[in-house]
Design a protein around this motif. Structure first.
Motif, PDB file in Angstrom:
ATOM      1  N   THR A 161      -5.637   9.332  -2.777  1.00  0.00           N
ATOM      2  CA  THR A 161      -5.083   7.893  -2.593  1.00  0.00           C
ATOM      3  C   THR A 161      -5.518   7.630  -1.166  1.00  0.00           C
ATOM      4  N   VAL A 162      -5.963   6.220  -1.124  1.00  0.00           N
ATOM      5  CA  VAL A 162      -6.106   5.565   0.072  1.00  0.00           C
ATOM      6  C   VAL A 162      -5.098   4.548   0.451  1.00  0.00           C
ATOM      7  N   VAL A 163      -4.452   4.414   1.799  1.00  0.00           N
ATOM      8  CA  VAL A 163      -3.607   3.540   2.136  1.00  0.00           C
ATOM      9  C   VAL A 163      -4.309   2.521   3.265  1.00  0.00           C
ATOM     10  N   GLU A 164      -3.723   1.455   3.145  1.00  0.00           N
ATOM     11  CA  GLU A 164      -3.814   0.521   4.397  1.00  0.00           C
ATOM     12  C   GLU A 164      -2.578   0.558   5.451  1.00  0.00           C
ATOM     13  N   GLU A 170       1.935   1.922   9.916  1.00  0.00           N
ATOM     14  CA  GLU A 170       2.878   1.685   8.573  1.00  0.00           C
ATOM     15  C   GLU A 170       2.269   1.306   7.673  1.00  0.00           C
ATOM     16  N   VAL A 171       2.427   1.828   6.248  1.00  0.00           N
ATOM     17  CA  VAL A 171       1.652   1.531   5.058  1.00  0.00           C
ATOM     18  C   VAL A 171       2.061  -0.093   4.694  1.00  0.00           C
ATOM     19  N   THR A 172       0.913  -0.565   4.293  1.00  0.00           N
ATOM     20  CA  THR A 172       0.992  -1.988   3.924  1.00  0.00           C
ATOM     21  C   THR A 172       0.115  -2.190   2.624  1.00  0.00           C
ATOM     22  N   GLY A 173      -0.684  -1.287   2.084  1.00  0.00           N
ATOM     23  CA  GLY A 173      -1.231  -1.275   0.711  1.00  0.00           C
ATOM     24  C   GLY A 173      -1.618  -0.003   0.282  1.00  0.00           C
ATOM     25  N   THR A 174      -2.108   0.092  -0.785  1.00  0.00           N
ATOM     26  CA  THR A 174      -2.675   1.530  -1.235  1.00  0.00           C
ATOM     27  C   THR A 174      -3.434   1.264  -2.795  1.00  0.00           C
TER      28      THR A 174
END
Length: 265
Positions: A161-164, A170-174
């Protein structure tokens, strides 16, 4: 008669081109060794790396040290000459699995990884000394800063998994990458695509920024371990860890320039 032969040659050339037997060839993918990363006694296994465009930063660790007490060196290399210009003192930044350069704060950010998966270490790029550490909410094996937007991409440990993440981590997308069974090394971006580098086998997988799979590139250099990638301009560089210590004197790793990469689905 000469005009007849010219017409005949043109006709046959057209036939050959029609069947792909004649015409300009697609440029060949090449990897050229452009730099050598020195080792420092037992501190010789290359891990994370990045660039600020002028300098390349690479970490080496002692692979036999116990978790929580792993000696590490951070090597600063001129991108123009590929010569080492500075080496840090012995640092304790765990596995040092990845580094990124934040051009806004002018800091190197090291992804500690094993065993402190959620720890990031902030390093001064001039002195190569640790400024601070920070624990974030995500366990990550790789992190890359995107200056155009002031945010990060990160690879989540033990997953594909890659997160933005925003500037405050703070995670804003994945999105989920393909589970290929290979060892996850690091990720990077050229601003348009996200690239993930793997070992066993040495591959680079390519995704757009929406997480859509664009293809995979089998790296032609296979005898050592692909560890990290970075971009200088539009050119991708791949850093390898030397798997047989002492096979090239005191070298710990190599830096290759990758050109005309071929991504196939």
């Amino acid at each position: 008669m000469q005009q007849f032969f010219q017409i005949l040659i043109s006709f046959f050339m057209s036939i050959l081109s029609l069947f792909g037997l004649f015409g300009p060839k697609e440029p060949e993918m090449t990897m050229t060794k452009v730099g050598v990363i020195p080792s420092y006694e037992n501190v010789r296994t290359v891990e994370g790396g990045c660039t600020d465009g002028t300098y390349i930063y690479q970490t080496l660790i002692d692979p036999k040290a116990e978790d929580g007490n792993v000696p590490c060196r951070l090597v600063k290399i001129s991108a123009a000459t590929m010569q080492t210009v500075k080496v840090s003192g012995e640092l304790r930044i765990d596995h040092a699995n990845d580094i990124t350069y934040n051009s806004n704060t002018r800091e190197l950010i090291v992804c500690n990884n094993k065993p402190n998966y959620s720890t990031l270490t902030f390093v001064d790029p001039d002195t190569l000394e640790i400024k601070s550490t920070r624990d974030i909410s995500s366990k990550v094996y790789s992190v890359v800063y995107v200056g155009d937007g002031d945010f990060y991409y990160a690879g989540i440990s033990n997953t594909y998994t890659v997160v933005e993440m925003n500037s405050n981590f703070e995670v804003t997308g994945t999105f989920d990458m393909i589970n290929n069974g290979f060892t996850r090394q690091t990720i990077d971006t050229d601003g348009e695509y996200i690239y993930a580098v793997y070992y066993k086998e040495n591959y680079i997988y390519k995704y757009d920024t929406n997480g859509n799979y664009e293809g995979k590139c089998a790296l032609p250099v296979t005898e050592n371990e692909a560890e990290n990638i970075f971009f200088i301009g539009d050119t991708m560089y791949v850093t390898y860890n030397i798997l047989t210590p002492g096979s090239d004197g005191e070298a710990g790793g190599y830096i290759y320039k990758l050109e005309n990469a071929k991504y196939e689905k």
